[in-house]
Scaffold this active site. Sequence first.
Site, PDB file in Angstrom:
ATOM      1  N   TYR A  70       2.516   0.420  13.960  1.00  0.00           N
ATOM      2  CA  TYR A  70       3.117   1.570  13.526  1.00  0.00           C
ATOM      3  C   TYR A  70       2.438   2.872  13.408  1.00  0.00           C
ATOM      4  CZ  TYR A  70      -0.398   0.051   9.605  1.00  0.00           C
ATOM      5  OH  TYR A  70      -1.491   0.078   8.982  1.00  0.00           O
ATOM      6  N   HIS A 101       0.891  -1.161  -0.125  1.00  0.00           N
ATOM      7  CA  HIS A 101      -0.034   0.137  -0.278  1.00  0.00           C
ATOM      8  C   HIS A 101       0.743   1.354   0.054  1.00  0.00           C
ATOM      9  CE1 HIS A 101      -2.447  -2.780   2.749  1.00  0.00           C
ATOM     10  NE2 HIS A 101      -3.088  -3.141   1.613  1.00  0.00           N
ATOM     11  N   ASP A 123      -6.284  -6.617  -1.462  1.00  0.00           N
ATOM     12  CA  ASP A 123      -4.914  -6.559  -2.107  1.00  0.00           C
ATOM     13  C   ASP A 123      -4.418  -7.459  -2.966  1.00  0.00           C
ATOM     14  OD1 ASP A 123      -4.355  -4.649  -0.019  1.00  0.00           O
ATOM     15  OD2 ASP A 123      -3.440  -6.363   1.700  1.00  0.00           O
ATOM     16  N   LYS A 167       5.891   6.033   7.133  1.00  0.00           N
ATOM     17  CA  LYS A 167       5.632   4.925   8.387  1.00  0.00           C
ATOM     18  C   LYS A 167       6.538   4.549   8.991  1.00  0.00           C
ATOM     19  CE  LYS A 167       1.502   2.915   5.592  1.00  0.00           C
ATOM     20  NZ  LYS A 167       1.209   1.683   4.949  1.00  0.00           N
TER      21      LYS A 167
END
Length: 186
Positions: A142, A72, A178, A82
């Site tokens: 995260y 992503h 996905d 991230k």
Amino acid sequence: MRTVEKGGSLMIFTETPLKGAFVVDLKEISDDRGFFARAFCANEFEEHGLKPAVAQVNLSFNEKKGTIRGLHYQQAPATEAKFMRCITGVIYDVIVDLRPDSPTFQQHFGIKLSAQNRRALYVPEMFAHGYLALTDGAQAFYSASEFYTPGVEQGIRYDDPTLDIQWPIPVTIVSEKDASWPLINA
């Protein structure tokens, strides 16, 4: 990879082969109680040219090994960096450089993150990101520098032949979303 430590640093930054992406290790200060370590420091991120902003913090639980999440990324105006860490079990974390002007455009880097090695991965803006759970019950924790923005969310298939990512175990669980991301050269 090249390790870069600044004076007085309580975190160890090692640049990956993809410029701007770093593996971040803890610098443990131990005594008879265990250890103390800094897991995040905005000042140290800035010293390494990284974006320290945190808009969201996420926890992802994966019941079964073989579960994949990604690849992503978000496009402008909500490109996001991230900072990934595995807090239970083991994951194989992969990033793909999608910056068109980068000398490592469409190259990828993968690393095992685990509760035992306590490593983290800094994922710069315009990098696709995903991970594969290598153990049952793996959890990733995260931060993201931007809010999740569905209108600019994008993805690349985890099995894209152009990338030829060598996942360490077979992918057995993947979301419909996905599995349906486009191939890079489609």
